[in-house]
Write a protein that holds these residues in place. Structure first.
Motif, PDB file in Angstrom:
ATOM      1  N   ALA A  27     -29.797  26.593  78.130  1.00 23.99           N
ATOM      2  CA  ALA A  27     -30.781  27.680  78.225  1.00 23.99           C
ATOM      3  C   ALA A  27     -31.233  27.883  79.672  1.00 23.99           C
ATOM      4  O   ALA A  27     -31.407  29.018  80.131  1.00 23.99           O
ATOM      5  N   MET A  28     -31.391  26.782  80.412  1.00 27.35           N
ATOM      6  CA  MET A  28     -31.770  26.868  81.815  1.00 27.35           C
ATOM      7  C   MET A  28     -30.671  27.559  82.629  1.00 27.35           C
ATOM      8  O   MET A  28     -30.955  28.385  83.517  1.00 27.35           O
ATOM      9  N   ALA A  29     -29.420  27.245  82.330  1.00 29.43           N
ATOM     10  CA  ALA A  29     -28.299  27.864  83.038  1.00 29.43           C
ATOM     11  C   ALA A  29     -28.245  29.365  82.770  1.00 29.43           C
ATOM     12  O   ALA A  29     -28.023  30.169  83.687  1.00 29.43           O
ATOM     13  N   ILE A  30     -28.489  29.769  81.527  1.00 30.52           N
ATOM     14  CA  ILE A  30     -28.489  31.193  81.189  1.00 30.52           C
ATOM     15  C   ILE A  30     -29.624  31.910  81.911  1.00 30.52           C
ATOM     16  O   ILE A  30     -29.453  33.025  82.413  1.00 30.52           O
ATOM     17  N   ASP A  31     -30.801  31.275  82.006  1.00 29.33           N
ATOM     18  CA  ASP A  31     -31.911  31.862  82.751  1.00 29.33           C
ATOM     19  C   ASP A  31     -31.550  32.059  84.220  1.00 29.33           C
ATOM     20  O   ASP A  31     -31.869  33.094  84.814  1.00 29.33           O
ATOM     21  N   CYS A  32     -30.888  31.079  84.815  1.00 25.28           N
ATOM     22  CA  CYS A  32     -30.480  31.192  86.223  1.00 25.28           C
ATOM     23  C   CYS A  32     -29.486  32.338  86.406  1.00 25.28           C
ATOM     24  O   CYS A  32     -29.572  33.098  87.376  1.00 25.28           O
ATOM     25  N   LEU A  33     -28.536  32.467  85.483  1.00 25.23           N
ATOM     26  CA  LEU A  33     -27.569  33.557  85.572  1.00 25.23           C
ATOM     27  C   LEU A  33     -28.238  34.910  85.380  1.00 25.23           C
ATOM     28  O   LEU A  33     -27.844  35.900  86.002  1.00 25.23           O
ATOM     29  N   ASN A  34     -29.268  34.975  84.536  1.00 22.99           N
ATOM     30  CA  ASN A  34     -30.020  36.222  84.364  1.00 22.99           C
ATOM     31  C   ASN A  34     -30.735  36.632  85.648  1.00 22.99           C
ATOM     32  O   ASN A  34     -30.969  37.805  85.878  1.00 22.99           O
ATOM     33  N   GLU A  35     -31.080  35.642  86.478  1.00 19.16           N
ATOM     34  CA  GLU A  35     -31.710  35.916  87.770  1.00 19.16           C
ATOM     35  C   GLU A  35     -30.673  36.161  88.865  1.00 19.16           C
ATOM     36  O   GLU A  35     -31.010  36.200  90.037  1.00 19.16           O
ATOM     37  N   GLN A  36     -29.393  36.309  88.464  1.00 23.78           N
ATOM     38  CA  GLN A  36     -28.281  36.578  89.367  1.00 23.78           C
ATOM     39  C   GLN A  36     -27.987  35.434  90.333  1.00 23.78           C
ATOM     40  O   GLN A  36     -27.521  35.645  91.456  1.00 23.78           O
ATOM     41  N   ASP A  37     -28.261  34.190  89.935  1.00 27.46           N
ATOM     42  CA  ASP A  37     -27.916  33.021  90.727  1.00 27.46           C
ATOM     43  C   ASP A  37     -26.646  32.395  90.159  1.00 27.46           C
ATOM     44  O   ASP A  37     -26.391  32.473  88.958  1.00 27.46           O
ATOM     45  N   ARG A  38     -25.870  31.764  91.033  1.00 23.16           N
ATOM     46  CA  ARG A  38     -24.721  30.996  90.571  1.00 23.16           C
ATOM     47  C   ARG A  38     -25.212  29.687  89.972  1.00 23.16           C
ATOM     48  O   ARG A  38     -26.258  29.186  90.351  1.00 23.16           O
ATOM     49  N   VAL A  39     -24.425  29.134  89.071  1.00 23.64           N
ATOM     50  CA  VAL A  39     -24.792  27.872  88.436  1.00 23.64           C
ATOM     51  C   VAL A  39     -23.634  26.898  88.593  1.00 23.64           C
ATOM     52  O   VAL A  39     -22.484  27.228  88.300  1.00 23.64           O
ATOM     53  N   LYS A  40     -23.958  25.710  89.088  1.00 26.16           N
ATOM     54  CA  LYS A  40     -22.970  24.634  89.168  1.00 26.16           C
ATOM     55  C   LYS A  40     -23.322  23.636  88.073  1.00 26.16           C
ATOM     56  O   LYS A  40     -24.374  23.012  88.106  1.00 26.16           O
ATOM     57  N   LEU A  41     -22.452  23.529  87.081  1.00 26.41           N
ATOM     58  CA  LEU A  41     -22.650  22.583  85.992  1.00 26.41           C
ATOM     59  C   LEU A  41     -21.976  21.272  86.371  1.00 26.41           C
ATOM     60  O   LEU A  41     -20.823  21.275  86.811  1.00 26.41           O
ATOM     61  N   ALA A  42     -22.688  20.171  86.225  1.00 27.40           N
ATOM     62  CA  ALA A  42     -22.137  18.866  86.580  1.00 27.40           C
ATOM     63  C   ALA A  42     -22.454  17.857  85.482  1.00 27.40           C
ATOM     64  O   ALA A  42     -23.598  17.725  85.070  1.00 27.40           O
ATOM     65  N   VAL A  43     -21.422  17.177  85.012  1.00 26.06           N
ATOM     66  CA  VAL A  43     -21.610  16.060  84.090  1.00 26.06           C
ATOM     67  C   VAL A  43     -21.534  14.801  84.938  1.00 26.06           C
ATOM     68  O   VAL A  43     -20.529  14.555  85.613  1.00 26.06           O
ATOM     69  N   VAL A  44     -22.597  14.015  84.927  1.00 25.04           N
ATOM     70  CA  VAL A  44     -22.704  12.831  85.773  1.00 25.04           C
ATOM     71  C   VAL A  44     -22.459  11.588  84.921  1.00 25.04           C
ATOM     72  O   VAL A  44     -23.022  11.444  83.842  1.00 25.04           O
ATOM     73  N   PHE A  45     -21.615  10.704  85.432  1.00 26.90           N
ATOM     74  CA  PHE A  45     -21.320   9.446  84.751  1.00 26.90           C
ATOM     75  C   PHE A  45     -21.961   8.315  85.522  1.00 26.90           C
ATOM     76  O   PHE A  45     -21.775   8.204  86.736  1.00 26.90           O
ATOM     77  N   ARG A  46     -22.703   7.481  84.829  1.00 25.06           N
ATOM     78  CA  ARG A  46     -23.355   6.337  85.460  1.00 25.06           C
ATOM     79  C   ARG A  46     -22.880   5.054  84.789  1.00 25.06           C
ATOM     80  O   ARG A  46     -22.894   4.951  83.563  1.00 25.06           O
ATOM     81  N   GLY A  47     -22.493   4.108  85.610  1.00 25.58           N
ATOM     82  CA  GLY A  47     -22.127   2.787  85.099  1.00 25.58           C
ATOM     83  C   GLY A  47     -20.986   2.830  84.106  1.00 25.58           C
ATOM     84  O   GLY A  47     -19.922   3.370  84.368  1.00 25.58           O
ATOM     85  N   ARG A  48     -21.215   2.266  82.940  1.00 24.06           N
ATOM     86  CA  ARG A  48     -20.178   2.134  81.915  1.00 24.06           C
ATOM     87  C   ARG A  48     -19.744   3.477  81.346  1.00 24.06           C
ATOM     88  O   ARG A  48     -18.663   3.595  80.740  1.00 24.06           O
ATOM     89  N   ALA A  49     -20.544   4.504  81.522  1.00 20.08           N
ATOM     90  CA  ALA A  49     -20.210   5.824  80.979  1.00 20.08           C
ATOM     91  C   ALA A  49     -18.937   6.394  81.590  1.00 20.08           C
ATOM     92  O   ALA A  49     -18.321   7.288  81.007  1.00 20.08           O
TER      93      ALA A  49
END
Length: 93
Positions: A27-49
């Protein structure tokens, strides 16, 4: 006419978070796109993940499937960078 400068906003997903957190980030990403901003989606892995990269890919693909048909187009397809999977989406004009 004053034009707004396009900004790239980063939204991070953790591999072991719940569905509610993922829905909020989408929902936050869609709001940013509605404001005409680019969105960088990142999945972060920590430790054992880091052993569960396929789970991170699934999270990112679900997010892209929810965002792109409504509001954006993929500028940079998902790719692994160190301990992250990153994808950039731009708003549709």
């Amino acid at each position: 006419v004053c034009m707004k400068k396009q900004v790239t906003r980063e939204i991070r997903f953790l591999a072991k978070k719940g569905e509610a957190d993922t829905a909020y980030n989408i929902a936050m990403a869609i709001d940013c796109l509605n404001e005409q901003d680019r969105v960088k989606l990142a999945v972060v892995f920590r430790g054992r993940a880091e052993a569960h990269v396929e789970e991170g890919r699934r999270i990112l693909n679900d997010a892209i499937a929810a965002i792109v048909p409504r509001r954006g187009r993929i500028v940079q397809p998902p790719e692994i960078r160190g301990s992250r999977i990153v994808c950039t989406i731009a708003p549709v004009s």
